[in-house]
Write a protein that holds these residues in place. Structure first.
Motif, PDB file in Angstrom:
ATOM      1  N   LEU A  55       0.868  -1.391   0.144  1.00 12.95           N
ATOM      2  CA  LEU A  55       0.158  -0.077  -0.096  1.00 12.95           C
ATOM      3  C   LEU A  55       0.848   1.364  -0.113  1.00 12.95           C
ATOM      4  CD1 LEU A  55      -2.470  -1.086   2.637  1.00 12.95           C
ATOM      5  CD2 LEU A  55      -2.673  -1.434   0.085  1.00 12.95           C
ATOM      6  N   THR A  56       1.924   1.374   0.818  1.00 12.05           N
ATOM      7  CA  THR A  56       2.675   2.387   0.841  1.00 12.05           C
ATOM      8  C   THR A  56       4.219   1.945   0.593  1.00 12.05           C
ATOM      9  OG1 THR A  56       1.483   3.481   2.259  1.00 12.05           O
ATOM     10  CG2 THR A  56       3.673   4.377   2.186  1.00 12.05           C
ATOM     11  N   PRO A  57       4.783   2.169  -0.545  1.00 16.43           N
ATOM     12  CA  PRO A  57       6.064   1.283  -0.806  1.00 16.43           C
ATOM     13  C   PRO A  57       7.295   2.046  -0.036  1.00 16.43           C
ATOM     14  CG  PRO A  57       5.412   2.488  -2.839  1.00 16.43           C
ATOM     15  CD  PRO A  57       4.280   2.492  -1.561  1.00 16.43           C
ATOM     16  N   SER A  58       8.165   1.440   0.121  1.00 16.81           N
ATOM     17  CA  SER A  58       9.675   1.861   0.655  1.00 16.81           C
ATOM     18  C   SER A  58      10.409   2.498  -0.370  1.00 16.81           C
ATOM     19  CB  SER A  58      10.521   0.785   1.368  1.00 16.81           C
ATOM     20  OG  SER A  58      11.611   1.410   1.499  1.00 16.81           O
ATOM     21  N   ALA A  59      11.027   3.691  -0.169  1.00 15.91           N
ATOM     22  CA  ALA A  59      11.985   4.335  -0.857  1.00 15.91           C
ATOM     23  C   ALA A  59      12.978   3.344  -1.613  1.00 15.91           C
ATOM     24  CB  ALA A  59      12.353   5.609  -0.450  1.00 15.91           C
ATOM     25  N   ASP A  60      13.272   2.470  -0.748  1.00 13.51           N
ATOM     26  CA  ASP A  60      14.294   1.396  -1.103  1.00 13.51           C
ATOM     27  C   ASP A  60      13.939   0.554  -2.130  1.00 13.51           C
ATOM     28  OD1 ASP A  60      16.130   3.213   0.488  1.00 13.51           O
ATOM     29  OD2 ASP A  60      15.709   1.996   2.286  1.00 13.51           O
ATOM     30  N   ARG A  61      12.773   0.291  -2.329  1.00 10.10           N
ATOM     31  CA  ARG A  61      12.270  -0.895  -3.055  1.00 10.10           C
ATOM     32  C   ARG A  61      12.569  -0.563  -4.598  1.00 10.10           C
ATOM     33  NH1 ARG A  61       8.389  -4.841  -3.456  1.00 10.10           N
ATOM     34  NH2 ARG A  61       8.073  -4.905  -1.152  1.00 10.10           N
ATOM     35  N   ILE A  62      13.018  -1.578  -5.320  1.00 15.00           N
ATOM     36  CA  ILE A  62      13.407  -1.573  -6.685  1.00 15.00           C
ATOM     37  C   ILE A  62      12.655  -2.742  -7.177  1.00 15.00           C
ATOM     38  CG2 ILE A  62      15.556  -0.323  -6.484  1.00 15.00           C
ATOM     39  CD1 ILE A  62      16.981  -2.971  -6.680  1.00 15.00           C
ATOM     40  N   ALA A  63      12.623  -2.536  -8.595  1.00 13.75           N
ATOM     41  CA  ALA A  63      12.093  -3.774  -9.334  1.00 13.75           C
ATOM     42  C   ALA A  63      13.034  -4.789  -9.544  1.00 13.75           C
ATOM     43  CB  ALA A  63      11.563  -3.234 -10.648  1.00 13.75           C
ATOM     44  N   PRO A  64      12.522  -6.192  -9.159  1.00  9.81           N
ATOM     45  CA  PRO A  64      13.374  -7.245  -9.534  1.00  9.81           C
ATOM     46  C   PRO A  64      13.786  -7.552 -10.793  1.00  9.81           C
ATOM     47  CG  PRO A  64      11.474  -7.749  -7.870  1.00  9.81           C
ATOM     48  CD  PRO A  64      11.217  -6.451  -8.446  1.00  9.81           C
ATOM     49  N   PHE A  65      14.785  -8.202 -11.235  1.00  7.05           N
ATOM     50  CA  PHE A  65      15.148  -8.228 -12.548  1.00  7.05           C
ATOM     51  C   PHE A  65      14.978  -9.550 -13.272  1.00  7.05           C
ATOM     52  CE2 PHE A  65      18.734  -9.290  -9.503  1.00  7.05           C
ATOM     53  CZ  PHE A  65      19.126 -10.395 -10.035  1.00  7.05           C
ATOM     54  N   CYS A  66      14.498 -10.649 -12.213  1.00  8.21           N
ATOM     55  CA  CYS A  66      14.400 -11.973 -12.549  1.00  8.21           C
ATOM     56  C   CYS A  66      12.619 -12.181 -12.719  1.00  8.21           C
ATOM     57  CB  CYS A  66      14.872 -12.944 -11.741  1.00  8.21           C
ATOM     58  SG  CYS A  66      14.533 -14.586 -12.223  1.00  8.21           S
ATOM     59  N   PRO A  67      12.182 -12.646 -13.698  1.00 11.70           N
ATOM     60  CA  PRO A  67      10.745 -12.934 -14.013  1.00 11.70           C
ATOM     61  C   PRO A  67      10.242 -13.873 -12.886  1.00 11.70           C
ATOM     62  CG  PRO A  67      11.794 -13.766 -15.903  1.00 11.70           C
ATOM     63  CD  PRO A  67      12.889 -12.639 -15.075  1.00 11.70           C
ATOM     64  N   SER A  68      11.060 -14.763 -12.490  1.00 13.89           N
ATOM     65  CA  SER A  68      10.716 -15.765 -11.560  1.00 13.89           C
ATOM     66  C   SER A  68      11.024 -15.526 -10.276  1.00 13.89           C
ATOM     67  CB  SER A  68      11.650 -17.098 -11.812  1.00 13.89           C
ATOM     68  OG  SER A  68      11.377 -17.530 -13.060  1.00 13.89           O
ATOM     69  N   PHE A  69      11.449 -14.238  -9.612  1.00  8.73           N
ATOM     70  CA  PHE A  69      11.645 -13.708  -8.392  1.00  8.73           C
ATOM     71  C   PHE A  69      10.072 -13.574  -7.761  1.00  8.73           C
ATOM     72  CE2 PHE A  69      11.948 -10.394  -4.900  1.00  8.73           C
ATOM     73  CZ  PHE A  69      12.678 -11.226  -4.340  1.00  8.73           C
ATOM     74  N   GLY A  70      10.135 -14.361  -6.637  1.00  8.59           N
ATOM     75  CA  GLY A  70       8.816 -14.233  -5.826  1.00  8.59           C
ATOM     76  C   GLY A  70       8.105 -15.721  -5.874  1.00  8.59           C
ATOM     77  N   THR A  71       8.423 -16.480  -6.760  1.00  7.70           N
ATOM     78  CA  THR A  71       7.927 -17.847  -6.981  1.00  7.70           C
ATOM     79  C   THR A  71       9.188 -18.837  -6.785  1.00  7.70           C
ATOM     80  OG1 THR A  71       8.214 -17.842  -9.389  1.00  7.70           O
ATOM     81  CG2 THR A  71       5.938 -16.996  -8.366  1.00  7.70           C
ATOM     82  N   CYS A  72      10.173 -18.631  -7.644  1.00  8.42           N
ATOM     83  CA  CYS A  72      11.306 -19.358  -7.263  1.00  8.42           C
ATOM     84  C   CYS A  72      12.002 -19.215  -5.944  1.00  8.42           C
ATOM     85  CB  CYS A  72      12.357 -18.960  -8.451  1.00  8.42           C
ATOM     86  SG  CYS A  72      14.136 -19.672  -8.178  1.00  8.42           S
ATOM     87  N   GLY A  73      12.323 -20.350  -5.421  1.00  5.78           N
ATOM     88  CA  GLY A  73      12.947 -20.335  -3.977  1.00  5.78           C
ATOM     89  C   GLY A  73      14.356 -19.889  -3.947  1.00  5.78           C
ATOM     90  N   GLY A  74      15.000 -19.335  -5.279  1.00  2.00           N
ATOM     91  CA  GLY A  74      16.494 -19.211  -5.393  1.00  2.00           C
ATOM     92  C   GLY A  74      16.794 -18.089  -4.459  1.00  2.00           C
ATOM     93  N   CYS A  75      16.595 -16.928  -5.045  1.00  2.00           N
ATOM     94  CA  CYS A  75      16.729 -15.727  -4.341  1.00  2.00           C
ATOM     95  C   CYS A  75      15.595 -14.942  -3.332  1.00  2.00           C
ATOM     96  CB  CYS A  75      16.735 -14.479  -5.477  1.00  2.00           C
ATOM     97  SG  CYS A  75      18.316 -14.733  -6.643  1.00  2.00           S
ATOM     98  N   ALA A  76      16.181 -14.458  -2.492  1.00  2.00           N
ATOM     99  CA  ALA A  76      15.335 -13.977  -1.241  1.00  2.00           C
ATOM    100  C   ALA A  76      15.067 -12.550  -1.548  1.00  2.00           C
ATOM    101  CB  ALA A  76      15.855 -14.250  -0.050  1.00  2.00           C
ATOM    102  N   ILE A  77      16.114 -11.630  -1.903  1.00  2.00           N
ATOM    103  CA  ILE A  77      15.782 -10.445  -1.890  1.00  2.00           C
ATOM    104  C   ILE A  77      16.439  -9.479  -3.078  1.00  2.00           C
ATOM    105  CG2 ILE A  77      18.073 -10.280  -0.484  1.00  2.00           C
ATOM    106  CD1 ILE A  77      16.725  -7.931   1.301  1.00  2.00           C
ATOM    107  N   GLN A  78      15.659  -9.474  -4.244  1.00  2.00           N
ATOM    108  CA  GLN A  78      16.084  -8.708  -5.257  1.00  2.00           C
ATOM    109  C   GLN A  78      15.402  -7.293  -5.394  1.00  2.00           C
ATOM    110  OE1 GLN A  78      15.498 -10.643  -8.960  1.00  2.00           O
ATOM    111  NE2 GLN A  78      16.608 -12.510  -8.631  1.00  2.00           N
ATOM    112  N   HIS A  79      14.451  -6.951  -4.545  1.00  3.26           N
ATOM    113  CA  HIS A  79      13.863  -5.792  -4.525  1.00  3.26           C
ATOM    114  C   HIS A  79      14.267  -4.705  -3.694  1.00  3.26           C
ATOM    115  CE1 HIS A  79      12.571  -8.583  -1.304  1.00  3.26           C
ATOM    116  NE2 HIS A  79      11.699  -7.816  -0.844  1.00  3.26           N
TER     117      HIS A  79
END
Length: 415
Positions: free
Chosen positions: A52-76
């Motif tokens: 609802l209120t994003p952090s100023a430190d939030r960036i767009a993940p570069f991988c289309p599988s981020f958020g479903t794949c369990g490999g990376c934890a923090i691309q955002h």
């Protein structure tokens, strides 16, 4: 049913955490989010539905599988707060263990990417699928390539699917296919199938040529070597055993080796414990006499060969020994001017206790787990050692894992 939640901090795994301890994967500190609580989870968890209120430190993940794949934890998370969070993982672990020590800024050692990838292969519609497991799940997330790896590994999923077909395509036993980028080409080790028929083995040998692989192995048994799968280690060239331990990135290994060499200083005789195939031993041997101790025979064979093929190094001797069951004792340790130890993630509790009883002037500890490093550091501190420098190294970018190099010194001891 979703609730509105405020995110207070990042947890140890890179998840957002509310003031009352609810874990919200994908959320960042300072954000207001809508999340659905998950029943029966400990600690309590909630699924992120909306920011609802994003952090100023939030960036767009570069991988289309981020958020479903369990490999990376923090691309955002933006680079600066990300680096601060990773450093704080080390600071926090030491503080919980009662250790005070200066912790340097995080050293980025991603380089061109991870040089090894392990893919799961399962049968799917249209043939075998290769990828990673979804976070907290046994569901496979099929991928085209993993963008955090070296470019040479971008075809690893294609290779994993191909080598799985003679073994049933993941339709029987699930397969794990490890692919490593080497100077000789890609090195493939297949695990999970069990004994294979002679027909399947011959098919894999033929595939090694079709796919232009350097080496292909089945459960560590080499089927064919078309080119030596060499890994640079300073001036040396290592050929690790199939599936053997390897630092995550080439830059990471070089950075750790440099910090280890700097840490031992002018010590003449250096003991390298949990040496693996000897990346640190070979770097140390440029100016020090080294005795390497490791439990895996194949790793020591690779080290000995690389040492003998590299002119101008000091002496490197090797010893096979299970340091978890038979740690070196104080009289054995005291023959050396410095000790280096780089254990697996579980740490070196038994060996650290013996080092704490020794008179060795300088100890350099390397670890990929902040918790076990802090525990081992506390044991050394109880024995009178002072942790005088800690450097966190990030060769596991976008994950909660961080490499650590710590230099311990026994006050008043000089050699």
């Amino acid at each position: 049913m979703s609730d509105v939640m405020e995110i207070a901090r990042l947890g140890l795994r890179g998840d957002g955490v509310t003031p009352d301890g609810v874990v919200v994967p994908g959320a960042l500190p300072g954000e207001t989010v809508r999340a659905a609580p998950e029943e029966g989870t400990r600690p309590p968890r909630a699924r992120l539905d909306a920011v609802l209120t994003p952090s100023a430190d939030r960036i767009a993940p570069f991988c289309p599988s981020f958020g479903t794949c369990g490999g990376c934890a923090i691309q955002h998370l933006a680079p600066a707060p990300y680096a601060a969070w990773k450093r704080d993982l080390v600071v926090g672990a030491l503080a919980r263990a009662g250790i005070e020590a200066p912790v340097a800024p995080l050293v980025d050692a991603h380089g061109t990417g991870r040089r090894r990838i392990t893919l799961h292969v399962r049968a799917g519609e249209g043939g075998p699928q290769a990828g990673f497991m979804a976070a907290r799940s046994h569901a496979l997330v099929a991928i085209d390539h993993c963008p955090v790896t070296e470019p040479a590994l971008h075809r690893a999923p294609e290779i994993a699917r191909a080598v799985s077909r003679p073994l049933g395509g993941g339709g029987g036993k699930p397969l794990d296919v490890q692919v490593t980028a080497t100077t000789g080409g890609l090195d493939v080790d297949i695990r999970g199938h069990g004994p294979a028929s002679e027909r399947a083995r011959q098919a894999l040998v033929l595939l090694a040529g079709d796919l232009d692989l350097a080496r292909i192995s089945l459960h560590g048994e080499v089927l064919i070597v078309r080119r030596p799968p060499e890994i640079p280690a300073g001036r040396s060239r290592l050929v690790p055993p199939s599936g053997g331990f390897l630092q995550a990135t080439a830059v990471g290994e070089a950075t750790l080796a440099r910090l280890v060499v700097e840490g031992v200083g002018k010590a003449k005789r250096v003991l390298d414990l949990f040496s693996g195939a000897g990346a640190f031993s070979l770097a140390l041997a440029e100016a020090h006499t080294v005795h390497a101790v490791e439990g895996e025979a194949g790793a020591l064979t690779a080290l000995d060969r690389a040492f003998r093929e590299t002119p101008g190094l000091r002496t490197v001797t090797t010893e096979r020994r299970d340091l978890f069951r038979r740690p070196l004792l104080a009289p054995e340790l005291d023959r050396h001017d410095a000790v280096v130890f780089d254990p697996p993630r579980a740490g070196a509790e038994a060996q650290s206790a013996r080092i704490a009883e020794s008179k060795v002037p300088v100890v350099v500890g390397v670890s990929c787990d902040a918790g076990s490093f802090a525990r081992d550091a506390a044991l050394l501190a109880q024995g009178g050692y002072r942790l005088e420098a800690v450097t966190p190294v990030d060769q596991f970018r976008h994950s909660p894992h961080v490499e650590i190099v710590g230099v311990f010194r026994r006050p008043g001891k000089k050699r």
